[in-house]
Design a protein around this motif. Structure first.
Motif, short mmCIF file in Angstrom:
data_model
loop_
_atom_site.label_atom_id
_atom_site.label_comp_id
_atom_site.label_asym_id
_atom_site.label_seq_id
_atom_site.Cartn_x
_atom_site.Cartn_y
_atom_site.Cartn_z
N THR A 353 1.93 10.76 -21.84
CA THR A 353 2.52 11.06 -20.54
C THR A 353 2.86 12.55 -20.40
OG1 THR A 353 4.73 10.48 -21.40
CG2 THR A 353 3.46 8.74 -20.32
N ASP A 357 1.44 15.05 -17.59
CA ASP A 357 2.30 15.89 -16.76
C ASP A 357 1.81 17.33 -16.72
OD1 ASP A 357 4.03 13.89 -15.98
OD2 ASP A 357 5.37 14.16 -17.71
N LYS A 368 -1.74 10.88 -13.01
CA LYS A 368 -0.56 10.04 -13.13
C LYS A 368 -0.80 8.67 -12.49
CE LYS A 368 3.02 13.60 -13.31
NZ LYS A 368 4.26 14.11 -12.68
N ILE A 437 6.12 7.55 -10.37
CA ILE A 437 4.80 7.90 -9.85
C ILE A 437 4.56 7.15 -8.56
CG2 ILE A 437 2.33 7.89 -10.34
CD1 ILE A 437 3.08 7.87 -13.33
#
Length: 624
Positions: A353, A357, A368, A437
């Motif tokens: 993750t 990002d 995402k 998200i």
């Protein structure tokens, strides 16, 4: 008469003998009557002690130089190879700088080749020598030799001998410790090998991969996957650190743009200045197109790898997770192996993750949303549905037996949920990241309130009863709260999920817990204060009450420079909430500013003036 008889007898005996006929003599064939002057030579071996050596030359205990030791690394006898490795280790421990400056490339090549040796002891000793070689060398100096390191690492990871494949993980540990940046730059070469160590390709009809078993290994399947996934987590950690360092370099070093016209004769490239490479598009005034294409290629490679990796992670967890029904307010107990596997899985997903990002802004696809739409349901079903977890422990207690004079052991389960605190916080952070998200359209993402409520209850419970021993897990708690308040709070409020209780727990912990926790949580609340988009959090009563208590920090004997600067910014924005406390304690704050100890300040006098000038917004007075 007598003499004549003897003579006659002698003649008869001579005649009775076999007569041999005389043969003609033959000459030898041509060429055999020539003398051959050739001869053989055998070397005279002089013992090492008798050889003449240069006084400045570095020698081992057996009077061997580095060149001779390197030649013995390829000897057919394993004992000779192992002795050579040990003597090289001794030389490097005493004369590392001198040897590395003159024969670094030869040493690196010879030692890396032994990572594929069939003898276990030689492989392990060679890795110790490799650590001595790479220790004093910087990553910039290693760049010309990165192909050697990566090639031997990949050969070891894909070797047909399972023992060499297992020891390749130790080879990986040495490289991560000494040259993680090189591994991050070549990650696209190494990452597929991790998949090959725990899985194999499906048939042509079914794309993807499936987990494999290691029947010929001493390790169990779970133990082997844990070892591989632990190294894979360090791989992603190196990638994230590399991306962050690149962002820091690009942001700190401004590029100089030179405008070229007809009068420009040359561009001075040999200067102490940084130039930005700009591709000219005469048809369209867009110079950033090529740069985004380069970065999007890396993002696309990462997406392809994640698409293969995530199903393997979920399958490996399903194999070890106990199939039990989960009840409210109780932790699902898992074994030690399962907890270690869970730790690696949580770290890998968190690091993925973080990579997303960083790269999602430089990719044509919304990474995402792609990651959420493909893997959120499987994540919730496999990992979060049985949250929280606790480690299964066995404690022995003795009770009196039925028979007199004897005692028997009774085993009971120790449900210590805190033993899995790190993994549970990681699971919370990943799910909260998923909830932050939303798609590109204006529709609000619908959240599962049951899972959100369980996460909130768990966080509130930990904030109220945070053990002072767990300072190592404190950054994980702060990471969860930052993701919740700074990224996901807007969507949570739109789904009618109230965060006031959690914010109040953060404020209480910031005032009552240990100093380390106070500093990290105060930094979090400061970021909430300075983010003008978090309107819902700014309306909470707990937020207003905390701001009104900030002037009390100026009355303490110690204060940090960052706290002073944050209070100055808050006074500018929330003057109505803080004005009453400032007026009530004005004289005490000004007096205390003369003697307060300001930590982390380069100029304490200037920091004290900053405290006094807070009242400029009340009475218009400026202190000099």
């Amino acid at each position: 008469m007598g003499k004549g008889n003897k003579h006659m007898k002698r003649l008869k005996s001579e005649k009775a003998k076999v007569k041999l006929k005389a043969k003609k003599t033959k000459n030898l064939p041509k060429g055999l009557n020539v003398t051959d002057p050739s001869f053989k030579v055998k070397k005279i071996v002089i013992r090492e002690q008798l050889k003449q050596r240069d006084e400045t030359e570095i020698l081992s205990k057996r009077k061997l130089n580095v060149k001779e030791l390197l030649s013995r690394l390829q000897h057919h006898n394993s004992t000779v190879r192992q002795d050579a490795v040990k003597e090289l280790k001794e030389l490097l421990s005493e004369h590392s700088l001198k040897l590395l400056s003159s024969q670094f490339g030869i040493l690196l090549q010879g030692i890396c080749a032994l990572s594929l040796d069939k003898e276990k002891d030689i492989r392990h000793d060679s890795l110790k020598v490799l650590s001595l070689i790479l220790g004093p060398i910087s990553n910039d100096q290693l760049n010309p030799y990165c192909d050697v390191l990566i090639s031997y690492l990949r050969c070891a990871m894909t070797h047909i001998d399972p023992r060499i494949k297992e020891d390749s993980l130790l080879f990986w540990d040495v490289l991560v410790q000494n040259c993680s940046t090189i591994l991050a730059r070549n990650s696209y070469k190494i990452l597929p090998n991790f998949l090959d160590m725990i899985s194999r390709l499906h048939t042509e009809i079914r794309p993807g991969r499936q987990l494999v078993t290691t029947l010929n290994s001493k390790n169990t399947n779970v133990r082997w996957r844990i070892r591989v996934l632990e190294r894979l987590a360090t791989m992603f950690s190196s990638i994230v650190n590399f991306f962050k360092s690149q962002q820091t370099v690009n942001s700190n070093v401004p590029a100089q743009v030179i405008h070229v016209d007809k009068t420009t004769g040359y561009i001075p490239i040999y200067m102490n200045a940084n130039f930005q490479h700009c591709d000219i598009d005469f048809e369209q005034d867009d110079n950033s197109k090529e740069n985004t294409a380069e970065t999007s290629l890396e993002a696309e490679e990462l997406m392809k790898y994640i698409e293969l990796l995530m199903p393997l992670i979920f399958d490996s967890w399903i194999e070890v997770c106990p199939d039990e029904k989960h009840t409210d307010n109780s932790a699902l107990l898992i074994s030690t192996e399962a907890s270690e596997l869970l730790k690696s899985i949580v770290e890998i997903i968190q690091l993925i993750t973080e990579c997303i990002d960083i790269l999602h802004t430089e990719c044509d696809v919304n990474m995402k949303f792609w990651f959420k739409s493909n893997f959120q349901n499987n994540y919730v079903k496999s990992l979060l549905s049985k949250f929280p977890y606790g480690k299964l422990g066995i404690t022995r207690r003795y009770v009196p037996s039925v028979r007199k004079g004897k005692r028997q052991a009774d085993f009971s389960l120790d449900e210590s949920q805190d033993s899995c605190l790190e993994y549970n916080l990681g699971l919370c952070q990943i799910y909260v990241w998923f909830t932050s998200i939303h798609s590109n359209d204006k529709t609000v993402a619908r959240l599962n309130k049951n899972y959100c409520t369980s996460v909130i209850k768990y966080l509130n419970k930990k904030l109220e009863n945070w053990p002072s021993v767990n300072n190592t897990v404190l950054p994980l708690l702060t990471k969860v709260l930052r993701t919740l308040f700074l990224k996901a709070s807007k969507i949570w409020y739109k789904n009618h999920l109230d965060l006031n209780e959690t914010l109040q727990s953060v404020v209480n912990a910031c005032c009552n817990q240990s100093k380390d926790m106070q500093l990290q949580l105060f930094s979090l609340i400061s970021d909430i204060m300075l983010d003008h988009t978090l309107h819902e959090l700014h309306r909470e009563i707990a937020f207003k009450d905390f701001i009104s208590t900030l002037p009390n920090l100026l009355l303490k004997p110690k204060i940090h420079e960052n706290t002073v600067q944050i209070i100055n910014k808050i006074v500018l924005r929330y003057r109505d909430w803080i004005q009453q406390e400032l007026v009530a304690n004005q004289n005490d704050i000004i007096e205390n500013a003369k003697k307060i100890q300001i930590m982390g300040s380069d100029d304490e006098n200037q920091s004290r003036l900053m405290i006094c000038n807070l009242f400029y917004f009340l009475d218009g007075q400026i202190f000099y």
